[in-house]
Scaffold this active site. Structure first.
Site, mmCIF file in Angstrom:
data_model
loop_
_atom_site.group_PDB
_atom_site.id
_atom_site.type_symbol
_atom_site.label_atom_id
_atom_site.label_comp_id
_atom_site.label_asym_id
_atom_site.label_seq_id
_atom_site.Cartn_x
_atom_site.Cartn_y
_atom_site.Cartn_z
ATOM 1 N N SER A 144 0.817 -1.198 0.000
ATOM 2 C CA SER A 144 0.000 0.000 0.000
ATOM 3 C C SER A 144 0.861 1.263 0.000
ATOM 4 C CB SER A 144 -0.956 -0.065 1.189
ATOM 5 O OG SER A 144 -2.029 0.812 0.979
ATOM 6 N N ASP A 302 -2.542 6.434 -3.916
ATOM 7 C CA ASP A 302 -1.358 5.739 -3.411
ATOM 8 C C ASP A 302 -0.988 4.604 -4.378
ATOM 9 O OD1 ASP A 302 -3.097 3.669 -2.763
ATOM 10 O OD2 ASP A 302 -2.334 3.397 -0.733
ATOM 11 N N ASP A 304 -1.138 1.366 -4.674
ATOM 12 C CA ASP A 304 -2.096 0.330 -5.080
ATOM 13 C C ASP A 304 -3.497 0.919 -5.281
ATOM 14 O OD1 ASP A 304 -2.365 0.660 -2.266
ATOM 15 O OD2 ASP A 304 -3.322 -1.294 -2.096
ATOM 16 N N ASP A 306 -5.833 2.224 -3.542
ATOM 17 C CA ASP A 306 -7.030 2.077 -2.706
ATOM 18 C C ASP A 306 -7.310 3.386 -1.965
ATOM 19 O OD1 ASP A 306 -4.828 1.719 -1.020
ATOM 20 O OD2 ASP A 306 -5.705 0.063 0.104
#
Ligand SMILES: O=P(O)(O)OC[C@H]1O[C@H](O)[C@H](O)[C@@H](O)[C@@H]1O
Length: 574
Positions: A144, A302, A304, A306
């Site tokens: 993340s 960010d 990834d 999410d």
């Protein structure tokens, strides 16, 4: 086995490659480092497995990835799933595609049919893919928003949500049973493809996912009217670039400026120390570009994709204002409920799903639209997803929107993890809607404060590394549990909710009673005048976290109160 024995086992194993062994030889005289790398296995925390990359059982590397995967495969076999299948994705981190392939080949060797993305994809698209392809599980290789040294392994169940208790514990028990590399299966990539076990996916899933996002648009005509909204966007070197630019262009936003330096995929994140929309440095380049092109909205996702973060233009003061996750979450929550109720598209028994640390403003917004604010949930989007699953089983409520303070929202049921792409798209729609009324999103925020009160929140953290650090964090929380306080600075304490003990204590009388609270090692203090704080250990980083909130009589008053509360809470733990 203790740390030293595990270290020796790795060094002596013919299954460990030479580069890894050399890394271990280099630390042979460093007892503390050996202890830290081998004293435990990486644990499933808030966001699955997450750790620094390197050699050791307490590190992310191909061996720990394979062992975790073998544990999952054993779990699938144990619970008797016939013809199991899995979707696997990865982001731009160093080693992410390698770990994804290792995960795939281990699952294939265990007879699991795998759908592996051909290139990096956002976390919410993996969550969507699990549902779309009717897989039993999903795995996403990403850490993340953590710094570049980290990698991670998020595990999803068949509804597209990250696994929660007790299933995570059952899976980790299987993972912990794998002490020996010989217990881990793997196979050759070509053989896996020939056997029909390894299947590569890509464009067809992108199209279906973006198709779902289109369905969330409430006012396409507002976007057409304000298609010249100047949007500055940065994917912070990660997966957001393609889906975000695609969906914005398909919707008719014509003036999107991407931060070029951060559009380059790179696991070293050369332009930021930490690719986290919660930190100011993530916006440095976007702000520069926005000032150059006259951006009205600055959005960053960010790695990834999410989470997202946002700055908005304040036309009255000619400056850019930072929006916290609570702020843009509240704006969207209000926008979605208002639009849906005005157009008669609010379902029966509507619910906004969030967590215990969300801004109290969201609760007030829900009241206005006669909507249930489902907020007695633990931190972590997987706990929001659990509520979505419960609603589907009981029919008790209908999910409308989900949000967390930590910069993550999910505007529909097509996925079960936070989705920065869908959220960003709706924020742009809301910005277009208000632009057509001569307002910016900052103007709307000010209106919300005027209507509901000046809520302001923040999170403070303290970092304590390693085994000792983890113990220190536990003891800090236990000390507060054992020695409750009656006053925090100028605020008197009203109630104390202890999520570990499952109790609610009236501070004035000292009387405790059992309360229905999800179990976790955290303590919530409800203070006078609408202030509060909560303390808990992070589940993804070696940190203790303090969540703080106040309600002021103006923006300035709220800021002052919050600063004071922060100082007083910190003092309690130093
Ligand atoms: O606070 P931590 O346990 O470190 O988790 C950090 C974050 O991880 C995920 O993104 C969760 O969805 C968030 O709710 C959480 O805040």
């Amino acid at each position: 086995m203790d740390a030293k024995q595990r270290y020796e086992m790795w060094l002596g194993s013919d299954q460990v490659d030479d580069v890894t062994k050399q890394e271990l030889v280099n630390i042979k005289d460093n007892e503390a480092e050996i202890e830290d790398r081998f004293y435990t296995n990486l644990e499933f925390g808030t966001g699955g497995l997450r750790g620094v990359m390197g050699a050791g059982t307490n590190r992310m590397n191909i061996y720990t990835v394979r062992m975790a995967t073998q544990g999952i495969a054993n779990y699938l076999a144990k619970i008797g799933i016939s013809e199991p299948s899995a979707a696997i994705a990865f982001d731009n981190r160093n080693n992410a595609s390698l770990y994804a392939l290792e995960t795939a080949l281990c699952l294939c060797a265990n007879g699991v049919k795998v759908y592996l993305f051909d290139a990096l994809r956002p976390t919410p698209e993996l969550s969507f893919a699990v549902r779309h392809l009717h897989c039993n599980i999903g795995v996403n290789i990403t850490a993340s928003h953590n710094p570049k040294e980290y990698n991670g392994y998020k595990v999803y169940w068949d509804d597209g949500a990250q696994i929660v208790s007790p299933q995570d514990k059952e899976i980790i028990a299987e993972v912990n049973n794998i002490e020996d590399f010989s217990m881990v299966k793997t196979m050759d990539k070509d053989a896996a493809i020939d056997a029909g076990l390894l299947n590569v996916i890509g464009q067809e899933i992108d199209d279906a996912y973006i198709g779902e996002l289109h369905k969330l648009v409430m006012n396409p005509e507002e976007i057409q009217k304000a298609g010249d909204l100047k949007i500055v966007y940065s994917p912070l070197h990660g997966t957001g670039l393609k889906p975000v630019t695609r969906v914005l262009s398909e919707l008719g936003f014509k003036d999107v400026h991407v931060v070029e330096e951060q559009a380059v995929q790179d696991g070293n994140f050369p332009t930021v120390k930490s690719p986290n929309p919660e930190g100011a440095e993530a916006y440095a380049l976007s702000l520069e570009l926005a000032k150059k092109v006259g951006g009205e909205l600055i959005l960053v996702t960010d790695p990834d994709a999410d989470r997202l973060g946002m700055y908005g233009y304040d036309s009255k003061n000619n400056e850019y204002k930072e929006f916290t996750g609570n702020m843009f979450g509240a704006i969207l929550c209000d926008y979605v409920l208002m639009q849906r109720s005005q157009s008669g598209r609010l379902p029966e028994n509507p619910a906004i799903v969030t967590t215990v640390v969300i801004t109290n403003m969201v609760k007030e917004i829900c009241k206005k639209y006669d909507t249930f604010c489902d907020c007695n949930n633990l931190i972590g989007f997987k706990n929001i997803a659990s509520r979505m699953r419960a609603y589907e089983q009981t029919g008790e409520h209908n999910y409308v929107f989900g949000l967390e303070d930590t910069f993550g929202c999910l505007p529909g049921t097509y996925a079960r993890d936070k989705d920065s792409v869908g959220t960003l798209m709706l924020l742009c729609e809301a910005a277009a809607y208000y632009k057509n009324r001569g307002m910016t999103l900052w103007d709307r925020m000010v209106e919300l404060w005027q209507e509901y009160g000046y809520y302001k929140e923040k999170v403070q953290t303290m970092k304590f590394d390693g085994r000792e650090g983890a113990a220190k964090i536990q003891s800090m929380i236990q000390t507060l549990r054992d020695n409750p306080v009656q006053k925090v600075g100028a605020y008197s304490v009203e109630k104390i909710y202890d999520y570990k003990l499952g109790t609610e204590t009236d501070a004035a009388t000292g009387k405790s009673e059992a309360a229905v609270l999800p179990k976790s090692n955290m303590i919530y203090y409800q203070l006078a005048d609408g202030a509060w704080f909560l303390v808990r250990p992070s589940g993804t980083e070696p940190k203790i976290k303090f969540y703080l909130g106040v309600k002021g009589s103006s923006q300035e008053d709220a800021a002052e109160q919050l600063d004071e509360l922060a100082v007083n809470v910190k003092a309690m733990f130093s």
